[in-house]
Design a protein around this motif. Structure first.
Motif, PDB file in Angstrom:
ATOM      1  N   LYS A  79       0.815  -1.216   0.000  1.00 49.67           N
ATOM      2  CA  LYS A  79       0.000   0.000   0.000  1.00 49.67           C
ATOM      3  C   LYS A  79       0.849   1.267   0.000  1.00 49.67           C
ATOM      4  N   SER A  80       2.083   1.134   0.461  1.00 51.63           N
ATOM      5  CA  SER A  80       3.038   2.240   0.405  1.00 51.63           C
ATOM      6  C   SER A  80       4.407   1.657   0.094  1.00 51.63           C
ATOM      7  N   LEU A  81       5.291   2.493  -0.414  1.00 54.75           N
ATOM      8  CA  LEU A  81       6.634   2.042  -0.756  1.00 54.75           C
ATOM      9  C   LEU A  81       7.623   2.580   0.276  1.00 54.75           C
ATOM     10  N   PRO A  82       8.530   1.741   0.767  1.00 53.30           N
ATOM     11  CA  PRO A  82       9.455   2.140   1.832  1.00 53.30           C
ATOM     12  C   PRO A  82      10.512   3.134   1.352  1.00 53.30           C
ATOM     13  N   GLY A  83      10.953   3.974   2.271  1.00 54.83           N
ATOM     14  CA  GLY A  83      11.958   4.974   1.944  1.00 54.83           C
ATOM     15  C   GLY A  83      13.284   4.379   1.498  1.00 54.83           C
ATOM     16  N   CYS A  84      13.568   3.156   1.946  1.00 55.10           N
ATOM     17  CA  CYS A  84      14.829   2.524   1.560  1.00 55.10           C
ATOM     18  C   CYS A  84      14.906   2.243   0.068  1.00 55.10           C
ATOM     19  N   LEU A  85      13.768   2.361  -0.627  1.00 56.17           N
ATOM     20  CA  LEU A  85      13.749   2.150  -2.079  1.00 56.17           C
ATOM     21  C   LEU A  85      14.629   3.178  -2.798  1.00 56.17           C
ATOM     22  N   VAL A  86      14.874   4.303  -2.153  1.00 56.97           N
ATOM     23  CA  VAL A  86      15.726   5.347  -2.739  1.00 56.97           C
ATOM     24  C   VAL A  86      17.111   4.801  -3.060  1.00 56.97           C
ATOM     25  N   GLN A  87      17.550   3.782  -2.312  1.00 51.59           N
ATOM     26  CA  GLN A  87      18.870   3.200  -2.548  1.00 51.59           C
ATOM     27  C   GLN A  87      18.945   2.459  -3.877  1.00 51.59           C
ATOM     28  N   LEU A  88      17.790   2.293  -4.528  1.00 52.78           N
ATOM     29  CA  LEU A  88      17.742   1.616  -5.835  1.00 52.78           C
ATOM     30  C   LEU A  88      17.403   2.622  -6.929  1.00 52.78           C
ATOM     31  N   SER A  89      17.888   3.840  -6.786  1.00 48.71           N
ATOM     32  CA  SER A  89      17.531   4.917  -7.703  1.00 48.71           C
ATOM     33  C   SER A  89      18.052   4.715  -9.123  1.00 48.71           C
ATOM     34  N   GLN A  90      18.891   3.707  -9.332  1.00 52.26           N
ATOM     35  CA  GLN A  90      19.377   3.437 -10.675  1.00 52.26           C
ATOM     36  C   GLN A  90      18.342   2.716 -11.534  1.00 52.26           C
TER      37      GLN A  90
END
Length: 346
Positions: A79-90
């Motif tokens: 339902k929401s995406l975790p902030g740690c997803l930013v580490q996969l910005s590529q």
């Protein structure tokens, strides 16, 4: 006298030091009383561990397709995406379907390499303003969600070529800045609540494919011919009751679907639309009842596939216009002859 002074100084320092130790001990005990069992440090460690576990899980969902890094999540609850997803910005493409996702995270702006954002069939209610930071984005697919508002910042996505917002139901407006999407070629606004074709859409310079089916359109703009690059126009299941004659000036239009509207006539000028290959006027209350001449045997008709049978639409249009012209000419002849019949003979 000197010995007394030294002893006095040592005693003062010792007393000060003991006071500080006592105060520090009291502060530590107070902190321990206020901190729940497990402690803040322990909770922090657990949070970091959970983030790492989620990140590992997300990394498993990244694949390489056509030399592009793709994040694919389907039929799982996110339902929401975790902030740690930013580490996969590529990552260059998101494919997140049927997860119940309710919100596009604001940190989407961190994904500067993103080319495709496909969040179809979720519960997204809002497009964040941060979307405008994605200047490399080529495709934004948000069909079958609950989006009610398109922010003007979307017009900053200067590379956008494909936008799909079908079946968001309550969507009925686009910002005027939308016309700044100079590279947009494909636009799907079907099954929403538009009552007119937005002027900002008509002004899109490179638009080639447009679906406005399943809305509440009652008419088309008189300047629809401004859409010079448009070759496919879907307008099925609306309430259109008249077509502007300027539609005949859409030189690149080769597919026009007008089924299930309220049309009572076909503009005669459409007869000259040489590039129009496929047209569909089915399920309209047209004034004339036109029957096409039978040119094939029953066996030949049975061998045709559905697409071939639909091609009769252009032939129907031509026959309808010719019949309308014939009846109009016949009515004019009768009108012209009527005074002669009414002359008195003495």
């Amino acid at each position: 006298m000197l010995g007394i002074a030294v002893c006095s100084s040592v005693s003062s320092i010792k007393a000060l030091w003991e006071t500080r130790i006592k105060k520090r001990k009291e502060e530590q005990e107070e902190l321990e009383r206020r901190t729940p069992r497990g402690g803040g440090t322990k909770r922090l460690n657990i949070g970091l561990w959970e983030d790492r576990a989620v990140l590992v899980r997300l990394k498993e969902k990244i694949h390489t397709e056509d030399g592009r890094l793709v994040l694919r999540i389907q039929q799982e609850e996110w339902k929401s995406l975790p902030g740690c997803l930013v580490q996969l910005s590529q990552v260059q493409e998101w494919q997140i379907h049927r997860t119940g996702l309710q919100k596009i995270p604001h940190f989407i702006s961190s994904f500067q390499n993103l080319l495709v954002l496909d969040l179809s069939r979720n519960g997204v209610t809002e497009i964040p303003k941060q979307i405008g930071k994605l200047t490399q984005l080529r495709e934004l697919l948000l069909s079958y969600n609950r989006v009610q508002f398109v922010p003007e910042e979307l017009s900053c996505c200067e590379s956008l070529e494909r936008l799909e917002l079908a079946m968001n139901r309550d969507l009925d407006h686009l910002p005027d800045q939308f016309r700044n999407l100079k590279k947009l070629q494909h636009l799907d606004l079907s099954m929403n609540d538009f009552t007119c074709l937005p002027d900002c859409v008509v002004a899109l310079p490179t638009l080639q494919w447009l679906d406005m089916g399943g809305n509440r359109l009652q008419h088309l703009p008189e300047d629809i011919h401004r859409m010079k690059m448009l070759h496919t126009l879907w307008l099925q299941r609306n309430k259109i009751n008249i077509l502007p004659e300027s539609i005949s000036r859409m030189g690149n239009l080769d597919t026009l679907v007008l089924s299930s509207n309220s049309l009572t006539d076909i503009p005669p000028m459409m007869e000259d639309m040489a590039h129009l290959r496929f047209v569909n006027f089915r399920d309209n209350p047209l004034t004339l009842d036109v029957v096409l001449p039978c040119r094939k045997t029953k066996a030949e008709e049975d061998d045709e596939d559905e697409n071939d049978r639909e091609m009769f639409g252009r032939e129907f249009m031509q026959t309808y216009i010719q019949e309308a012209k014939r009846r109009k000419a016949a009515a004019l002849d009768v009108h012209c002859l009527k005074p002669a019949h009414c002359l008195r003979t003495d």
